[in-house]
Design a protein around this motif. Structure first.
Motif, short mmCIF file in Angstrom:
data_model
loop_
_atom_site.label_atom_id
_atom_site.label_comp_id
_atom_site.label_asym_id
_atom_site.label_seq_id
_atom_site.Cartn_x
_atom_site.Cartn_y
_atom_site.Cartn_z
N LEU A 1 -6.26 4.17 7.53
CA LEU A 1 -6.62 3.21 6.49
C LEU A 1 -7.33 2.01 7.11
O LEU A 1 -8.36 1.55 6.62
CB LEU A 1 -5.37 2.74 5.74
CG LEU A 1 -5.63 1.65 4.69
CD1 LEU A 1 -6.37 2.23 3.49
CD2 LEU A 1 -4.32 1.00 4.26
N GLU B 1 -0.89 -3.33 6.14
CA GLU B 1 -0.81 -1.88 6.21
C GLU B 1 -1.79 -1.32 7.22
O GLU B 1 -1.50 -0.34 7.92
CB GLU B 1 -1.06 -1.27 4.83
CG GLU B 1 -1.01 0.25 4.79
CD GLU B 1 0.37 0.82 5.12
OE1 GLU B 1 0.44 2.02 5.46
OE2 GLU B 1 1.37 0.07 5.03
N TYR C 1 0.80 -1.22 0.00
CA TYR C 1 0.00 0.00 0.00
C TYR C 1 0.84 1.28 0.00
O TYR C 1 0.53 2.22 -0.74
CB TYR C 1 -0.96 0.00 1.19
CG TYR C 1 -1.84 1.22 1.24
CD1 TYR C 1 -2.99 1.29 0.45
CD2 TYR C 1 -1.53 2.31 2.05
CE1 TYR C 1 -3.80 2.41 0.48
CE2 TYR C 1 -2.33 3.44 2.09
CZ TYR C 1 -3.47 3.48 1.30
OH TYR C 1 -4.26 4.60 1.33
N PRO C 2 1.92 1.37 0.81
CA PRO C 2 2.67 2.63 0.85
C PRO C 2 3.21 3.07 -0.51
O PRO C 2 3.32 4.27 -0.77
CB PRO C 2 3.82 2.33 1.83
CG PRO C 2 3.28 1.25 2.70
CD PRO C 2 2.44 0.40 1.80
N ASN D 1 -1.20 1.68 9.78
CA ASN D 1 -1.82 2.88 9.23
C ASN D 1 -3.25 2.94 9.76
O ASN D 1 -4.17 2.39 9.16
CB ASN D 1 -1.79 2.81 7.70
CG ASN D 1 -2.36 4.06 7.04
OD1 ASN D 1 -3.16 4.78 7.62
ND2 ASN D 1 -1.96 4.30 5.80
N GLU D 2 -3.41 3.57 10.92
CA GLU D 2 -4.70 3.53 11.60
C GLU D 2 -5.85 4.11 10.77
O GLU D 2 -6.93 3.51 10.72
CB GLU D 2 -4.62 4.24 12.95
CG GLU D 2 -5.89 4.12 13.76
CD GLU D 2 -5.77 4.77 15.14
OE1 GLU D 2 -6.82 4.98 15.78
OE2 GLU D 2 -4.63 5.06 15.55
#
Length: 204
Positions: free
Chosen positions: A128, A121, A33-34, A125-126
């Motif tokens: 998301l 992710e 994802y990043p 990544n809260e």
């Protein structure tokens, strides 16, 4: 001389939309994802970046809709569209049937590869993770709540049972096994989860 028919804009838009779905899911599976960007999705789909921004505000929105579409495709292939938990009057059979569809989906690389990337992710990544839980996972869990409430109304489940907690008896172990590779994901496994959840561990 007859004129060539005008291009079908709706058909062209649908073709582009599907190409974007496929590109987004493939890209997040390939690079995570990043490193997935709107620009990367556009390039892979063969469309302009502005085409994506015209329909979605962010890469997360693209991926969410792509996942919803993928889930619907899986449901259609399994003869379960729209995606619902059937109510045949046999709760155990209905839960086993829908969990078997989930097993098939989890084993499908189209779903598994991007799903694992996004699940990983979502842990770090809260925003998301919260968005995907709220918009994708919770509506699916609500289907189990609705089916369990129907079973309560029919007298097949105790009235004092909290359906939201009860569904975790079979959904959560399956998710853990899938995420952590702690064992095989099979029909026999999910059938057993349902039996344990509904009938308990005490001798019968």
């Amino acid at each position: 001389m007859a004129k060539n028919p005008a291009p079908d804009a709706s058909r062209r838009s649908e073709k582009s939309r599907r190409a974007i779905y496929e590109a987004a899911l493939a890209l997040v599976g390939d690079v995570g994802y990043p490193k997935t960007t709107v620009e990367g999705i556009a390039a892979r789909a063969g469309v302009g970046k502005q085409t994506i921004y015209r329909w979605w505000p962010s890469r997360a929105a693209v991926l969410l809709e792509a996942f919803l579409d993928l889930s619907m495709q899986a449901a259609q292939e399994a003869g379960q569209a729209p995606y619902v938990i059937p109510d045949t009057g046999d709760l155990a059979a209905d839960l086993k049937a829908v969990l078997r569809i989930t097993v098939d989906q989890m084993a499908d690389p189209r779903f598994e590869v991007p799903a694992r990337a996004l699940a990983a992710e979502g842990l770090v990544n809260e925003p998301l993770g919260r968005e995907f839980v709220t918009k994708l996972l919770e509506p699916q869990l609500q289907l189990y709540v609705d089916r369990l409430r129907a079973a309560q109304a029919a007298g097949a489940v105790r009235a004092d049972v909290d359906p939201r907690i009860a569904l975790e008896l079979f959904v959560s172990p399956l998710a853990q096994r899938w995420l952590q590779h702690t064992g095989p994901i099979t029909y026999a496994y999910t059938d057993t989860l349902v039996d344990y959840a509904l009938y308990g561990l005490a001798p019968r």
